[in-house]
Design a protein around this motif. Structure first.
Motif, PDB file in Angstrom:
ATOM      1  N   THR A   1       0.804  -1.385   0.060  1.00  0.00           N
ATOM      2  CA  THR A   1       0.027  -0.162  -0.309  1.00  0.00           C
ATOM      3  C   THR A   1       0.797   1.094  -0.168  1.00  0.00           C
ATOM      4  O   THR A   1       0.421   2.587  -0.850  1.00  0.00           O
ATOM      5  N   LEU A   2       1.366   1.036   0.608  1.00  0.00           N
ATOM      6  CA  LEU A   2       2.263   2.434   0.694  1.00  0.00           C
ATOM      7  C   LEU A   2       3.690   2.398  -0.594  1.00  0.00           C
ATOM      8  O   LEU A   2       3.487   3.446  -1.089  1.00  0.00           O
ATOM      9  N   GLU A   3       4.011   1.398  -0.924  1.00  0.00           N
ATOM     10  CA  GLU A   3       4.676   1.402  -2.434  1.00  0.00           C
ATOM     11  C   GLU A   3       3.823   2.536  -3.914  1.00  0.00           C
ATOM     12  O   GLU A   3       4.080   3.396  -4.143  1.00  0.00           O
ATOM     13  N   LEU A   4       2.129   1.661  -3.289  1.00  0.00           N
ATOM     14  CA  LEU A   4       1.865   2.686  -3.591  1.00  0.00           C
ATOM     15  C   LEU A   4       0.970   4.047  -3.498  1.00  0.00           C
ATOM     16  O   LEU A   4       0.838   4.196  -4.733  1.00  0.00           O
ATOM     17  N   LEU A   5       1.499   4.198  -2.789  1.00  0.00           N
ATOM     18  CA  LEU A   5       1.268   5.195  -2.180  1.00  0.00           C
ATOM     19  C   LEU A   5       2.356   6.753  -2.566  1.00  0.00           C
ATOM     20  O   LEU A   5       2.506   7.839  -2.756  1.00  0.00           O
ATOM     21  N   HIS A   6       3.603   5.609  -3.206  1.00  0.00           N
ATOM     22  CA  HIS A   6       4.979   6.862  -3.644  1.00  0.00           C
ATOM     23  C   HIS A   6       4.460   6.509  -5.320  1.00  0.00           C
ATOM     24  O   HIS A   6       5.263   7.196  -5.440  1.00  0.00           O
ATOM     25  N   SER A   7       3.498   6.804  -5.677  1.00  0.00           N
ATOM     26  CA  SER A   7       3.646   6.419  -7.138  1.00  0.00           C
ATOM     27  C   SER A   7       3.803   8.289  -7.967  1.00  0.00           C
ATOM     28  O   SER A   7       2.641   8.900  -6.725  1.00  0.00           O
ATOM     29  N   PRO A   8       4.245   8.042  -9.091  1.00  0.00           N
ATOM     30  CA  PRO A   8       4.007   9.257  -9.432  1.00  0.00           C
ATOM     31  C   PRO A   8       2.343   9.940  -9.280  1.00  0.00           C
ATOM     32  O   PRO A   8       1.878  10.591 -10.069  1.00  0.00           O
ATOM     33  N   TRP A   9       1.505   8.413 -10.057  1.00  0.00           N
ATOM     34  CA  TRP A   9      -0.278   8.714 -10.283  1.00  0.00           C
ATOM     35  C   TRP A   9      -0.428   9.224  -9.220  1.00  0.00           C
ATOM     36  O   TRP A   9      -0.696   8.185  -8.421  1.00  0.00           O
ATOM     37  N   HIS A  10      -0.722  10.721  -9.554  1.00  0.00           N
ATOM     38  CA  HIS A  10      -2.467  10.815  -8.598  1.00  0.00           C
ATOM     39  C   HIS A  10      -3.119  10.000  -8.120  1.00  0.00           C
ATOM     40  O   HIS A  10      -3.914   9.670  -6.661  1.00  0.00           O
ATOM     41  N   GLU A  11      -4.135   9.364  -8.996  1.00  0.00           N
ATOM     42  CA  GLU A  11      -5.054   8.205  -8.854  1.00  0.00           C
ATOM     43  C   GLU A  11      -4.263   6.876  -7.944  1.00  0.00           C
ATOM     44  O   GLU A  11      -5.006   6.037  -8.048  1.00  0.00           O
ATOM     45  N   GLU A  12      -2.949   6.497  -8.534  1.00  0.00           N
ATOM     46  CA  GLU A  12      -3.069   5.816  -7.405  1.00  0.00           C
ATOM     47  C   GLU A  12      -2.782   5.916  -5.928  1.00  0.00           C
ATOM     48  O   GLU A  12      -2.660   5.140  -4.807  1.00  0.00           O
ATOM     49  N   ARG A  13      -2.157   6.821  -5.656  1.00  0.00           N
ATOM     50  CA  ARG A  13      -2.254   7.846  -4.307  1.00  0.00           C
ATOM     51  C   ARG A  13      -3.410   7.276  -3.440  1.00  0.00           C
ATOM     52  O   ARG A  13      -3.504   7.102  -2.435  1.00  0.00           O
ATOM     53  N   LEU A  14      -4.058   7.988  -3.851  1.00  0.00           N
ATOM     54  CA  LEU A  14      -5.965   8.403  -3.698  1.00  0.00           C
ATOM     55  C   LEU A  14      -6.171   6.994  -3.833  1.00  0.00           C
ATOM     56  O   LEU A  14      -7.137   6.419  -2.291  1.00  0.00           O
ATOM     57  N   VAL A  15      -6.001   6.105  -4.226  1.00  0.00           N
ATOM     58  CA  VAL A  15      -6.254   4.046  -4.153  1.00  0.00           C
ATOM     59  C   VAL A  15      -5.475   3.686  -3.020  1.00  0.00           C
ATOM     60  O   VAL A  15      -6.222   2.885  -1.965  1.00  0.00           O
ATOM     61  N   ALA A  16      -4.493   3.984  -2.911  1.00  0.00           N
ATOM     62  CA  ALA A  16      -3.345   3.774  -1.139  1.00  0.00           C
ATOM     63  C   ALA A  16      -4.128   4.346  -0.427  1.00  0.00           C
ATOM     64  O   ALA A  16      -4.596   3.770   1.006  1.00  0.00           O
ATOM     65  N   LEU A  17      -4.319   5.385  -0.173  1.00  0.00           N
ATOM     66  CA  LEU A  17      -5.128   6.007   0.412  1.00  0.00           C
ATOM     67  C   LEU A  17      -6.344   5.703   0.887  1.00  0.00           C
ATOM     68  O   LEU A  17      -6.523   5.233   2.608  1.00  0.00           O
ATOM     69  N   LEU A  18      -7.086   5.349   0.210  1.00  0.00           N
ATOM     70  CA  LEU A  18      -8.108   4.881   0.501  1.00  0.00           C
ATOM     71  C   LEU A  18      -7.969   3.119   1.270  1.00  0.00           C
ATOM     72  O   LEU A  18      -8.940   2.908   1.884  1.00  0.00           O
ATOM     73  N   ILE A  19      -6.993   2.715   1.009  1.00  0.00           N
ATOM     74  CA  ILE A  19      -7.117   1.677   1.399  1.00  0.00           C
ATOM     75  C   ILE A  19      -7.048   1.150   3.063  1.00  0.00           C
ATOM     76  O   ILE A  19      -7.015   0.688   3.449  1.00  0.00           O
ATOM     77  N   LEU A  20      -5.591   2.622   3.371  1.00  0.00           N
ATOM     78  CA  LEU A  20      -5.650   2.947   3.979  1.00  0.00           C
ATOM     79  C   LEU A  20      -6.616   3.080   5.192  1.00  0.00           C
ATOM     80  O   LEU A  20      -6.407   3.184   6.517  1.00  0.00           O
ATOM     81  N   VAL A  21      -7.186   4.826   4.814  1.00  0.00           N
ATOM     82  CA  VAL A  21      -8.484   4.115   5.492  1.00  0.00           C
ATOM     83  C   VAL A  21      -9.278   3.511   6.066  1.00  0.00           C
ATOM     84  O   VAL A  21      -9.889   3.477   7.004  1.00  0.00           O
ATOM     85  N   ASP A  22      -9.674   2.462   4.969  1.00  0.00           N
ATOM     86  CA  ASP A  22     -10.016   1.668   5.370  1.00  0.00           C
ATOM     87  C   ASP A  22     -10.095   0.427   6.145  1.00  0.00           C
ATOM     88  O   ASP A  22     -10.311  -0.160   7.220  1.00  0.00           O
ATOM     89  N   ALA A  23      -8.407   0.189   6.165  1.00  0.00           N
ATOM     90  CA  ALA A  23      -7.497  -0.438   6.752  1.00  0.00           C
ATOM     91  C   ALA A  23      -8.066  -0.238   8.404  1.00  0.00           C
ATOM     92  O   ALA A  23      -8.021  -0.843   9.033  1.00  0.00           O
ATOM     93  N   HIS A  24      -7.786   1.398   8.197  1.00  0.00           N
ATOM     94  CA  HIS A  24      -7.370   1.286   9.629  1.00  0.00           C
ATOM     95  C   HIS A  24      -8.876   1.203  10.188  1.00  0.00           C
ATOM     96  O   HIS A  24      -8.921   0.843  11.574  1.00  0.00           O
ATOM     97  N   GLU A  25     -10.096   1.661   9.617  1.00  0.00           N
ATOM     98  CA  GLU A  25     -11.163   1.613   9.987  1.00  0.00           C
ATOM     99  C   GLU A  25     -11.476   0.424  11.061  1.00  0.00           C
ATOM    100  O   GLU A  25     -12.910   0.093  11.830  1.00  0.00           O
ATOM    101  N   ARG A  26     -11.051  -0.606  10.483  1.00  0.00           N
ATOM    102  CA  ARG A  26     -11.074  -2.144  11.190  1.00  0.00           C
ATOM    103  C   ARG A  26      -9.936  -2.428  11.782  1.00  0.00           C
ATOM    104  O   ARG A  26     -10.279  -3.788  12.176  1.00  0.00           O
ATOM    105  N   ALA A  27      -9.157  -1.885  11.669  1.00  0.00           N
ATOM    106  CA  ALA A  27      -8.022  -1.892  12.490  1.00  0.00           C
ATOM    107  C   ALA A  27      -7.956  -2.679  14.286  1.00  0.00           C
ATOM    108  O   ALA A  27      -9.317  -2.042  14.823  1.00  0.00           O
TER     109      ALA A  27
END
Length: 236
Positions: free
Chosen positions: A65-91
């Motif tokens: 997820t962090l590797e995806l967050l490091h992407s130069p593409w904005h949309e990939e960073r947004l997907v990474a953050l959505l995954i992090l938020v979802d994981a945090h909500e369930r953690a």
């Protein structure tokens, strides 16, 4: 998760690219030299599509997820953050702290207002401990525009708990900020305070309306009556 999952996410995102839309989105997010999003790169994918990709890939390993967050593409960073938020909500608590720390260690990649607004409340705001705002103060002092925005947007979590002190303190600290995107965020959070306790917002405005940025003030009083809006704007 299999090692191929991250590659599959990359492939899925790239397959949805719309170059015509990308050009328009890049202009919207101010990516020209000297603008706040300078150098950011877009694939032109609608947010609902990205949210679906994130839901499909919940459970992606944190390292990936962090590797995806490091992407130069904005949309990939947004997907990474959505995954992090979802994981945090369930953690569980310990895992949530690890995700929070990972986020704070990677704020350089949370580098546009939509990325901040998607993630700061959950990944930072839920870790505000009562009236202890040292973490927010550190972010609020940052030279990085996006860390300062994280500081104020994170307080949405405490606003929802009717703990307004973090918002008021960080808003006051940021009133002298030079950037319009901070002014908008401050005004927005003050308005959210007022949605729950109008007297608390009014008390803040009575102290600061005369000197706060006009944009912040306009956002803060957006839902006031016309007469009240005129009153506060006249104080400028």
């Amino acid at each position: 998760m299999p090692a191929t999952q991250l590659r599959s996410i990359h492939d899925t995102i790239r397959s949805k690219a719309d170059l015509e839309r990308a050009a328009s989105v890049a202009r919207f997010f101010k990516t020209s030299p000297g603008q706040y999003g300078a150098g950011d790169k877009f694939l032109g994918i609608a947010v609902p599509v990205l949210r679906k990709i994130a839901r499909t890939n919940r459970g992606l390993l944190l390292a990936d997820t962090l590797e995806l967050l490091h992407s130069p593409w904005h949309e990939e960073r947004l997907v990474a953050l959505l995954i992090l938020v979802d994981a945090h909500e369930r953690a569980e608590p310990d895992e949530g702290i690890a995700l929070h720390r990972a986020y704070l260690a990677n704020t350089a990649y949370v580098n546009n207002w939509d990325l901040v607004d998607t993630s700061a409340e959950e990944l930072v705001g839920t870790h505000i401990n009562g009236k202890d705002i040292r973490m927010l103060e550190r972010l609020g002092r940052s030279k990085a525009l996006w860390e300062r925005r994280i500081a104020i947007i994170a307080t949405f979590a405490t606003i929802k708990q009717r703990n307004f002190q973090p918002t008021l303190a960080i808003a006051e600290r940021l009133l002298g900020d030079e950037h319009d995107l901070i002014h908008k965020a401050v005004g927005w959070m003050l308005r959210e305070v007022g949605n729950r306790d109008i007297d608390t917002e009014r008390a803040f405005l009575e102290r600061h309306a005369a000197t706060m940025p006009r944009t912040a003030l306009r956002y803060a009083i957006e839902k006031f009556t016309e007469n009240e809006r005129k009153k506060y704007m006249a104080m400028r």
